[in-house]
Write a protein that holds these residues in place. Structure first.
Motif, short mmCIF file in Angstrom:
data_model
loop_
_atom_site.label_atom_id
_atom_site.label_comp_id
_atom_site.label_asym_id
_atom_site.label_seq_id
_atom_site.Cartn_x
_atom_site.Cartn_y
_atom_site.Cartn_z
N ILE A 507 0.83 -1.28 0.08
CA ILE A 507 0.04 -0.02 -0.14
C ILE A 507 1.08 1.39 0.00
O ILE A 507 1.81 1.27 0.68
CB ILE A 507 -0.96 0.02 1.27
CG1 ILE A 507 -1.84 -1.26 1.13
CG2 ILE A 507 -1.70 1.30 1.25
CD1 ILE A 507 -2.68 -1.17 2.38
N VAL A 508 0.44 2.33 -0.75
CA VAL A 508 1.23 3.47 -0.70
C VAL A 508 0.39 4.67 -0.62
O VAL A 508 -0.80 4.43 -0.62
CB VAL A 508 1.86 3.37 -2.22
CG1 VAL A 508 2.81 2.38 -2.46
CG2 VAL A 508 0.69 3.60 -3.28
N ALA A 509 1.27 5.77 -0.18
CA ALA A 509 0.65 7.07 -0.02
C ALA A 509 -0.15 7.59 -1.35
O ALA A 509 0.11 7.19 -2.51
CB ALA A 509 1.41 8.12 0.39
N GLY A 510 -1.42 7.92 -1.18
CA GLY A 510 -2.18 8.38 -2.42
C GLY A 510 -3.28 7.35 -2.63
O GLY A 510 -4.35 7.76 -3.31
N ASP A 511 -3.27 6.07 -2.12
CA ASP A 511 -4.39 4.96 -2.18
C ASP A 511 -5.52 5.62 -1.57
O ASP A 511 -5.38 6.39 -0.50
CB ASP A 511 -3.83 3.62 -1.61
CG ASP A 511 -2.87 3.14 -2.61
OD1 ASP A 511 -2.45 3.52 -3.80
OD2 ASP A 511 -2.17 1.92 -2.31
N GLU A 512 -6.86 5.21 -2.00
CA GLU A 512 -7.96 5.64 -1.40
C GLU A 512 -8.65 4.20 -0.77
O GLU A 512 -9.00 3.18 -1.67
CB GLU A 512 -8.87 6.06 -2.29
CG GLU A 512 -10.01 6.60 -1.86
CD GLU A 512 -10.95 7.44 -3.02
OE1 GLU A 512 -11.83 7.88 -2.48
OE2 GLU A 512 -10.64 7.27 -3.93
N LEU A 513 -8.70 4.05 0.45
CA LEU A 513 -9.49 3.08 1.11
C LEU A 513 -11.03 2.91 0.87
O LEU A 513 -11.55 3.82 0.77
CB LEU A 513 -9.12 3.20 2.53
CG LEU A 513 -7.68 3.14 3.18
CD1 LEU A 513 -7.77 3.41 4.69
CD2 LEU A 513 -6.76 1.88 2.69
N LEU A 514 -11.19 1.76 0.66
CA LEU A 514 -12.75 1.64 0.38
C LEU A 514 -13.20 0.59 1.43
O LEU A 514 -14.45 1.02 1.92
CB LEU A 514 -13.20 0.87 -1.09
CG LEU A 514 -12.59 1.86 -2.06
CD1 LEU A 514 -12.72 0.97 -3.25
CD2 LEU A 514 -13.50 3.01 -2.32
N ALA A 515 -12.76 -0.63 1.77
CA ALA A 515 -13.29 -1.50 2.54
C ALA A 515 -12.32 -2.31 3.25
O ALA A 515 -11.21 -2.56 2.92
CB ALA A 515 -14.25 -2.28 1.96
#
Length: 598
Positions: A507-515
């Protein structure tokens, strides 16, 4: 335009004040609504065929190149008879005026001043803040000449500066270097005068807010009297604390004889908010010695047109951060509990910042001009303020130990002030020589391990010297830790800790969490959702990575549930108490049961 006539009466006698070789500045602030002003500068007679005129490309106190000259329009040059002179732009902050014969030169231009947050310049209907680096051009030929600054302002305005004032709205300085380090605050403001330890001080506050002027003056008086705990003498006769209570801007900048401090207008009443203000005031006040009176060789003299590189900015900034709470503690403005809470936060932040393992404070100092922030900085950079603070702490404790409490880090700074006042500048060898004189020991190896390499401190051993220990309290327990954080009000990741659980999961900065585990998460509930698990659990995280849906497995590690505190060791020895008292200059603050007194 009704004020045009009186302005002509003030400004029209061409070179009237040029009977001697002063540089004379005038700025018209009478139409401030659109952040605009007119600036005129009269330079003494030039004998050559070219007059170089500059506006700095950075301002003192901020080690970063800024587009200051972009605020200049309608640039014009005239000779002493009023005839236009040809000129050309030769660099981002440079104009070259062509001369056909010896003449005095007047330069004029429109200035756009809307850089409040940069603390460079700001003009509106209620005030103007003028830092000369972004306002007044200079010529290298006349940098050392005396200067005067005259302001044309709306009738109700009052003008303040650390410079000498010859009459209302007029200031004078020995040279451009004093002008560029003596900002002007003019407008509608509140003003208080006070004194401390034989010096005169002023507090000028622009903007409305929930501040208490009486409390500010009382605490600034106590603070201002504590400089003698480190230095002998003062580098100023009068000092001005300028405060902007505003919105959308925060920070502070030190100057030769003053400081400007910007705080959100409603961030003064609550104790933690107020501590943020008074610590900042202490930091900038200390800078009057450490940076303004003495500073690393790479910044002496200031070169306003390019960067000044030095490996010692951690002393300039980190040491100032290190001393700021100590002076407040000695003054009684800060309690021992508040001081130890601040130190605990700094230690905790250091332990949670992977960048400290990558970059030394020397390297961070040399790279400060291009240093950025954000995720990469947290993972791969040291901070000259925070790591500089802890390097100063380690050096202080080493000196106290090596000299059996006879000398401390304060003595090193006292000697830097005595022996390396501007125009001298100090280098690494000078600092190491002072350490040798104070301790009788060679600090070359210490320097290599703590300054030239990434800082790795044994805080347990270090704190034990002063009778302190780290403690998370009896209620502490291990809770789940994911190693990632989101932007406020968002599920987009602002930081992924290097080598943490999320990092190892890809996982990297800028990713958008969903679930998480197939169930939707919200920005408000993300942190609480992680607490539903225990260390060692593996969770499935669904997210967008570069707009592509992705699911990864993440194994959680642990973190303490409580904040770090610093408390007394069990049965502190007489030597530990003496060390604490020599370190901070106050009595041992714990009672016989290890609880803070009061």
């Amino acid at each position: 335009m009704k004020l045009a006539v009186p302005l002509i009466l003030i400004f029209s006698p061409f070179f009237l004040a040029q009977a001697h070789a002063d540089v004379n500045y005038r700025i018209d602030l009478t139409q401030p609504q659109h952040h605009l002003a007119k600036v005129e500068v009269d330079f003494p007679r030039s004998e050559g065929n070219l007059l170089t005129v500059n506006l700095p490309v950075w301002r003192t106190g901020k080690y970063q190149v800024l587009p200051l000259a972009d605020a200049v329009r309608y640039f014009k040059a005239e000779d002493e008879s009023g005839k236009a002179l040809d000129w050309q732009r030769s660099a981002s902050g440079e104009w070259q005026v062509k001369l056909t014969q010896p003449t005095q030169v007047r330069v004029s231009y429109q200035l756009y001043a809307n850089s409040l947050g940069q603390r460079v310049s700001h003009i509106d209907g209620s005030h103007a803040y003028l830092d000369a680096s972004g306002v007044f051009v200079y010529s290298p030929d006349f940098r050392d000449q005396p200067v005067t600054v005259s302001l044309a302002v709306p009738e109700a305005w009052r003008s303040y500066s650390g410079m000498d004032s010859t009459r209302d709205h007029q200031f004078s300085a020995d040279n451009y270097d004093v002008l560029v380090d003596s900002p002007i605050e003019t407008g509608i403001s509140q003003h208080r005068a006070f004194s401390a330890d034989g010096r005169d001080y002023e507090l000028v506050v622009w903007g409305e807010g929930n501040y208490d002027l009486d409390k500010m003056v009382a605490d600034l008086t106590l603070l201002s009297g504590q400089a003698k705990a480190i230095w002998e003498g003062y580098p100023f006769k009068r000092y001005v604390y300028m405060v902007h209570a505003t919105s959308g801007a925060s920070g502070a900048t030190e100057h030769l004889n003053s400081t400007v401090i910007q705080r959100p207008r409603f961030s003064f009443r609550e104790r933690q908010d107020y501590l943020g203000f008074i610590k900042t005031a202490s930091h900038e006040f200390i800078h009057t010695w450490n940076v303004k009176a003495y500073r690393p060789q790479g910044l002496v003299p200031y070169d306003y047109q390019q960067e000044g590189i030095t490996e010692l900015l951690w002393i300039a900034e980190g040491s100032t951060s290190y001393f700021q709470s100590q002076l407040l503690l000695r003054a009684g403005v800060l309690s021992p509990k508040e001081f130890l809470e601040d130190l605990a936060r700094r230690i905790s932040r250091n332990e949670q910042t992977p960048g400290r393992e990558v970059q030394s404070v020397a390297e961070a100092s040399a790279g400060q001009w291009v240093a950025g922030g954000g995720d990469y900085a947290q993972n791969h950079s040291s901070n000259i303020y925070s790591e500089g603070y802890l390097t100063s702490l380690a050096l202080d404790f080493s000196l106290l130990s090596d000299t059996r409490l006879e000398a401390s880090y304060r003595d090193l700074h006292a000697k830097l002030y005595r022996d390396f006042k501007i125009p001298k500048g100090y280098q690494v060898g000078d600092v190491q020589q002072i350490l040798r004189e104070l301790s009788g020991k060679d600090y070359g190896d210490w320097w290599q391990r703590h300054v030239n390499r990434p800082l790795a401190l044994d805080f347990d051993a270090l704190l034990a010297k002063a009778g302190l220990k780290k403690d998370y309290g009896s209620d502490n327990k291990a809770i789940a830790y994911a190693g990632m954080s989101t932007r406020e009000g968002s599920l987009r990741l602002s930081h992924v800790k290097r080598e943490g659980p999320a990092w190892r999961a890809g996982i990297v900065a800028g990713d958008e969490l969903l679930a998480i585990d197939g169930l939707k998460v919200t920005a408000k509930g993300f942190a609480a959702r992680i607490k539903d698990f225990v260390p060692g659990d593996t969770i499935k995280v669904t997210l967008f990575n570069n707009d592509r849906l992705k699911e990864v497995a993440l194994t959680l590690t642990e973190q303490p549930s409580e904040k770090l505190k610093l408390t007394s060791v069990d049965k502190p020895s007489r030597q530990q108490k003496a060390f604490f008292e020599a370190w901070l200059g106050i009595d041992w603050p714990f009672d016989g049961e290890g609880k803070l007194k009061g």
